[in-house]
Design a protein around this motif. Structure first.
Motif, short mmCIF file in Angstrom:
data_model
loop_
_atom_site.label_atom_id
_atom_site.label_comp_id
_atom_site.label_asym_id
_atom_site.label_seq_id
_atom_site.Cartn_x
_atom_site.Cartn_y
_atom_site.Cartn_z
N LYS A 15 -22.45 17.31 -30.11
CA LYS A 15 -23.84 17.58 -29.77
C LYS A 15 -23.92 18.80 -28.85
CE LYS A 15 -25.60 12.87 -30.26
NZ LYS A 15 -26.66 13.21 -31.21
N LYS A 16 -24.23 19.95 -29.43
CA LYS A 16 -24.26 21.19 -28.66
C LYS A 16 -25.37 21.17 -27.61
CE LYS A 16 -22.36 23.96 -32.44
NZ LYS A 16 -22.58 25.12 -33.35
N GLY A 17 -26.49 20.53 -27.94
CA GLY A 17 -27.61 20.51 -27.00
C GLY A 17 -27.26 19.83 -25.69
N VAL A 18 -26.47 18.76 -25.77
CA VAL A 18 -26.07 18.03 -24.56
C VAL A 18 -25.19 18.90 -23.68
CG1 VAL A 18 -24.81 16.03 -23.70
CG2 VAL A 18 -26.24 15.82 -25.74
N HIS A 19 -24.21 19.57 -24.29
CA HIS A 19 -23.31 20.42 -23.52
C HIS A 19 -24.04 21.63 -22.96
CE1 HIS A 19 -20.35 17.76 -25.07
NE2 HIS A 19 -20.36 18.25 -26.31
N PHE A 20 -24.98 22.16 -23.73
CA PHE A 20 -25.78 23.29 -23.25
C PHE A 20 -26.59 22.89 -22.02
CE2 PHE A 20 -29.78 25.73 -23.29
CZ PHE A 20 -29.25 27.01 -23.19
N THR A 21 -27.22 21.72 -22.07
CA THR A 21 -28.00 21.23 -20.93
C THR A 21 -27.10 21.02 -19.71
OG1 THR A 21 -29.51 20.09 -22.45
CG2 THR A 21 -29.56 19.42 -20.13
N SER A 22 -25.90 20.51 -19.92
CA SER A 22 -24.96 20.29 -18.82
C SER A 22 -24.59 21.60 -18.15
CB SER A 22 -23.69 19.60 -19.34
OG SER A 22 -23.99 18.38 -19.98
N VAL A 23 -24.29 22.60 -18.97
CA VAL A 23 -23.91 23.92 -18.43
C VAL A 23 -25.06 24.53 -17.66
CG1 VAL A 23 -23.27 26.28 -19.06
CG2 VAL A 23 -22.16 24.34 -20.19
N ILE A 24 -26.28 24.41 -18.18
CA ILE A 24 -27.45 24.96 -17.49
C ILE A 24 -27.62 24.32 -16.11
CG2 ILE A 24 -29.97 25.07 -17.51
CD1 ILE A 24 -28.67 27.11 -19.31
N CYS A 25 -27.48 23.00 -16.05
CA CYS A 25 -27.63 22.30 -14.76
C CYS A 25 -26.58 22.77 -13.76
CB CYS A 25 -27.52 20.79 -14.98
SG CYS A 25 -28.89 20.05 -15.87
N LEU A 26 -25.34 22.91 -14.19
CA LEU A 26 -24.28 23.34 -13.29
C LEU A 26 -24.47 24.81 -12.88
CD1 LEU A 26 -21.22 21.61 -15.00
CD2 LEU A 26 -22.52 20.84 -13.01
N LEU A 27 -24.94 25.64 -13.80
CA LEU A 27 -25.20 27.04 -13.47
C LEU A 27 -26.32 27.16 -12.44
CD1 LEU A 27 -24.92 28.94 -16.88
CD2 LEU A 27 -23.41 29.13 -14.89
N LEU A 28 -27.32 26.31 -12.54
CA LEU A 28 -28.41 26.35 -11.56
C LEU A 28 -27.90 26.05 -10.16
CD1 LEU A 28 -31.32 24.61 -13.53
CD2 LEU A 28 -31.12 27.03 -12.91
N ILE A 29 -26.92 25.17 -10.05
CA ILE A 29 -26.32 24.87 -8.75
C ILE A 29 -25.62 26.12 -8.20
CG2 ILE A 29 -24.51 23.55 -7.59
CD1 ILE A 29 -25.12 21.24 -9.50
N VAL A 30 -24.88 26.79 -9.06
CA VAL A 30 -24.17 28.01 -8.65
C VAL A 30 -25.17 29.08 -8.23
CG1 VAL A 30 -22.64 29.86 -9.40
CG2 VAL A 30 -22.20 27.51 -10.14
N VAL A 31 -26.24 29.24 -9.00
CA VAL A 31 -27.26 30.25 -8.69
C VAL A 31 -27.91 29.96 -7.35
CG1 VAL A 31 -29.50 31.16 -9.37
CG2 VAL A 31 -27.70 30.87 -11.09
N ALA A 32 -28.23 28.70 -7.10
CA ALA A 32 -28.88 28.33 -5.84
C ALA A 32 -28.01 28.69 -4.64
CB ALA A 32 -29.21 26.83 -5.84
N ALA A 33 -26.72 28.35 -4.71
CA ALA A 33 -25.81 28.65 -3.60
C ALA A 33 -25.64 30.16 -3.44
CB ALA A 33 -24.45 28.00 -3.86
#
Length: 250
Positions: A15-33
């Protein structure tokens, strides 16, 4: 059950959509910091480039995390997946196996992403931002207090999805229970002596109390959050498992 879980696991991995959503959430954490660190370099008087502030954004977003769990669950239990249940039952797989296998797999994936996100935040907060000796401990304790409530929201979402409740109704119910329930409960029980404090045990009140304790850097273990979270989860699972075993599959 193990064989069925293996087949569901392989389907989840595709399921590519699930992995894409996971990556987006983790990237948002990196961007915030990264943004907080950058603003601190641009303006030395910037007061929010601290790990405490960075972590507090997660502690304040209990409802948002539950909504993210709703998005994950929608991807993991799509209409196509649910349409395969009838075929699966026809092959001799029990509904009980289907119900619990799907729950275990989806919940495990969500918990894994949450744990990765927590450790990623700690790594970024302690290396990029101004920190102190108690920030990680307070963050972890506040996260532990949030865990049963967030997981109860995920379980509620999953059970309603399996029971084919429309997404819009699930979304509204999550907003009410985990966002606004204390206001209604306070209004309803205010006239009754002995029940006027029931609102204090609503999930959104417990989220707010947890945030308040984190801000003042005094985060005790919240027994109330665990009792309420586990209570909601067990109640929903009992109702859901029984309803799923009896509902028509079309």
């Amino acid at each position: 059950m193990i064989n069925y879980m293996k087949s569901e696991y392989y389907r989840l991995l595709r399921k590519k959509g699930v992995h894409f959503t996971s990556v987006i959430c983790l990237l948002l954490i990196v961007v915030a910091a990264t943004v907080l660190q950058y603003l601190d370099k641009v303006d030395p008087t910037f007061p929010y480039a601290t790990s405490n502030y960075f972590y507090s954004n997660v502690i304040a977003l209990g409802l948002i995390i539950i909504i993210i769990g709703f998005i994950f669950n929608s991807a993991l239990t799509s209409k196509d997946d649910m349409s395969l249940i009838k075929q699966t039952v026809s092959f001799g797989i029990s509904r009980n196996t289907i119900f619990w296998s799907k729950l275990i797999l989806t919940l495990s994936y969500f918990v894994l992403i949450c744990v990765i996100g927590i450790f990623l935040m700690i790594a970024l907060g302690e290396s990029l931002l101004i920190t102190d000796n108690h920030s990680v401990h307070n963050f972890l304790m506040a996260s532990v207090n949030m865990a049963p409530l967030v997981l109860s929201g995920f379980i509620l979402t999953h059970v309603l999805k399996v029971m084919k409740v429309r997404d819009v109704y699930i979304f509204i119910l999550l907003l009410f229970i985990y966002g606004f329930s204390s206001n209604l409960v306070r209004m309803l029980f205010r006239p009754f002596q002995g029940l006027s404090d029931v609102y204090k045990y609503m999930p959104n009140t417990l989220f707010n109390d947890n945030l308040g304790n984190y801000i003042v850097e005094a985060v005790p273990f919240s027994y109330e959050s665990w009792v309420i979270g586990i209570g909601i989860s067990l109640f929903v699972l009992f109702i859901g498992a029984n309803r799923f075993a009896k509902q028509n599959i079309d």
